[in-house]
Design a protein around this motif. Sequence first.
Motif, short mmCIF file in Angstrom:
data_model
loop_
_atom_site.label_atom_id
_atom_site.label_comp_id
_atom_site.label_asym_id
_atom_site.label_seq_id
_atom_site.Cartn_x
_atom_site.Cartn_y
_atom_site.Cartn_z
N GLN A 176 0.81 -1.21 0.00
CA GLN A 176 0.00 0.00 0.00
C GLN A 176 0.85 1.27 0.00
OE1 GLN A 176 -3.01 0.02 3.08
NE2 GLN A 176 -3.66 -2.07 2.62
N ARG A 177 2.15 1.11 -0.08
CA ARG A 177 3.03 2.28 0.00
C ARG A 177 3.27 2.86 -1.40
NH1 ARG A 177 7.46 0.10 4.50
NH2 ARG A 177 5.89 -0.50 6.06
N ALA A 178 2.19 3.36 -2.00
CA ALA A 178 2.25 3.99 -3.32
C ALA A 178 1.52 5.32 -3.25
CB ALA A 178 1.62 3.09 -4.38
N LEU A 179 2.16 6.35 -3.75
CA LEU A 179 1.60 7.70 -3.68
C LEU A 179 1.30 8.18 -5.10
CD1 LEU A 179 0.90 10.24 -2.08
CD2 LEU A 179 3.31 10.93 -2.24
N VAL A 180 0.02 8.34 -5.41
CA VAL A 180 -0.43 8.78 -6.73
C VAL A 180 -1.02 10.18 -6.59
CG1 VAL A 180 -1.93 8.28 -8.71
CG2 VAL A 180 -0.92 6.40 -7.39
N THR A 181 -0.42 11.14 -7.30
CA THR A 181 -0.82 12.55 -7.18
C THR A 181 -1.00 13.17 -8.56
OG1 THR A 181 1.49 13.25 -7.09
CG2 THR A 181 0.39 12.81 -4.98
N CYS A 182 -1.56 14.36 -8.58
CA CYS A 182 -1.71 15.09 -9.84
C CYS A 182 -0.35 15.51 -10.38
CB CYS A 182 -2.61 16.31 -9.65
SG CYS A 182 -4.36 15.90 -9.42
N GLU A 183 0.41 16.25 -9.58
CA GLU A 183 1.73 16.74 -10.00
C GLU A 183 2.83 15.89 -9.39
OE1 GLU A 183 4.48 20.82 -9.90
OE2 GLU A 183 2.85 20.55 -8.46
N GLY A 184 3.95 15.78 -10.08
CA GLY A 184 5.09 15.05 -9.55
C GLY A 184 5.88 15.88 -8.55
N ALA A 185 5.19 16.37 -7.54
CA ALA A 185 5.80 17.28 -6.58
C ALA A 185 6.25 16.59 -5.30
CB ALA A 185 4.80 18.39 -6.22
N PHE A 186 6.11 15.27 -5.25
CA PHE A 186 6.33 14.56 -4.00
C PHE A 186 7.49 13.58 -4.06
CE2 PHE A 186 2.03 16.05 -4.05
CZ PHE A 186 1.85 16.56 -2.77
N SER A 187 8.36 13.76 -5.05
CA SER A 187 9.47 12.81 -5.21
C SER A 187 10.35 12.77 -3.97
CB SER A 187 10.31 13.19 -6.43
OG SER A 187 9.54 13.14 -7.61
N TYR A 188 10.66 13.92 -3.40
CA TYR A 188 11.55 13.99 -2.24
C TYR A 188 10.85 13.44 -1.00
CZ TYR A 188 14.25 17.10 -5.29
OH TYR A 188 14.95 17.63 -6.34
N LEU A 189 9.58 13.78 -0.83
CA LEU A 189 8.83 13.25 0.31
C LEU A 189 8.68 11.74 0.18
CD1 LEU A 189 5.67 14.72 1.97
CD2 LEU A 189 5.62 12.36 1.15
N ALA A 190 8.35 11.27 -1.03
CA ALA A 190 8.19 9.84 -1.24
C ALA A 190 9.48 9.09 -0.96
CB ALA A 190 7.72 9.58 -2.67
N ARG A 191 10.60 9.66 -1.38
CA ARG A 191 11.91 9.04 -1.12
C ARG A 191 12.15 8.93 0.38
NH1 ARG A 191 16.79 12.81 -2.28
NH2 ARG A 191 15.84 13.69 -0.40
N ASP A 192 11.91 10.01 1.10
CA ASP A 192 12.14 9.99 2.55
C ASP A 192 11.27 8.95 3.24
OD1 ASP A 192 13.87 12.07 2.12
OD2 ASP A 192 12.77 13.55 3.31
N ALA A 193 10.01 8.84 2.79
CA ALA A 193 9.03 8.00 3.49
C ALA A 193 8.99 6.57 2.98
CB ALA A 193 7.64 8.63 3.36
N GLY A 194 9.71 6.25 1.90
CA GLY A 194 9.68 4.91 1.36
C GLY A 194 8.42 4.61 0.56
N LEU A 195 7.90 5.61 -0.15
CA LEU A 195 6.72 5.46 -0.99
C LEU A 195 7.12 5.38 -2.46
CD1 LEU A 195 4.54 8.19 0.73
CD2 LEU A 195 3.94 5.76 0.65
N THR A 196 6.41 4.57 -3.24
CA THR A 196 6.57 4.56 -4.69
C THR A 196 5.69 5.66 -5.26
OG1 THR A 196 6.98 2.19 -4.73
CG2 THR A 196 6.30 3.22 -6.80
N GLU A 197 6.28 6.53 -6.08
CA GLU A 197 5.56 7.69 -6.58
C GLU A 197 5.04 7.48 -7.99
OE1 GLU A 197 6.45 12.47 -7.20
OE2 GLU A 197 7.97 10.97 -7.72
#
Length: 306
Positions: free
Chosen positions: A192-213
């Motif tokens: 469940q660790r997948a982050l789907v967003t409108c803009e690709g603005a969360f690359s750094y947050l996803a990296r820190d948190a261990g989420l697939t963007e």
Amino acid sequence: MKVGFRGAAAAMLSVLAITLSACGGGVTAEGDGRKVVLTTFTVLADMARNVAGDHLRVESITKVGAEIHGYEPTPGDIKKAAKADLILDNGLNLEAWFAQFVADLDVPHAVVSEGVAPMDIAEDAYQGKPNPHAWMSPVNAQIYVDNMVRAFSELDPDHAEDYRANGAAYKTQLGAVGDDLVAAVSTLPADQRALVTCEGAFSYLARDAGLTEKYIWPVNAEQQATPQQIGSAIDFVRQRGVPAVFCESTVSDAPMQRVVEATGARFGGVLYVDSLSEADGPVPTYLELIRHDATTIATALAGASQ
């Protein structure tokens, strides 16, 4: 993407900038004796205030809720900038309008992302260019703080020790909110660790948190999302069984709602990136922005599939 000045408007702003810069910098705000620091958007302004304390007056060029990428400066912005003692910008190609904005102003500026190791955008026309949203990592935000401490100490050496102390205290808070981000996501099952967003603005947050963007478009632009971009997001959500998807506060969530309709995923909520909220809103500070986004993501991904 629509950026910068055009035609007569550019000429008018340039003339205004030259005229005002001739008057010199160092004009204090509201006569309170403090030097003025101007930031390009509200997130930087909040961070800068934590470092500046009461010694400097910090203001943002853009207002709450503004879309920063394609912002078009007004004559009023030029006037305000010409009176500032220091301008802070993010860099990493975030403010595409900034170079023209300051070209004719005799005002020093500092790039607060200097020293950050940028992540590259992986898709579309922006492939290979740096993702500008580096502040979305609390780890990177501490580099921003160091750059602010340095710039403020050069601007106002008499209070350099205070800026260092303020910066150190704020970095402690940033470290804590970063730890909370990781802890919030760590409770999610791995699938469940997948982050789907409108803009690709969360690359750094996803990296820190261990989420697939995964995102619909890499950088906010004026045009609507393409069918190919929406289709790619739909395929990702279906293939991964992503339970919830998200969109940012400064753009329409209509394209993401199409993903929701096509996949049955839940719309998990609004995330904040480029702008803080009003003081009585959900993210009046940068620390609250990270907390809000982390809680929204973790709660939606954990709860949507139950």
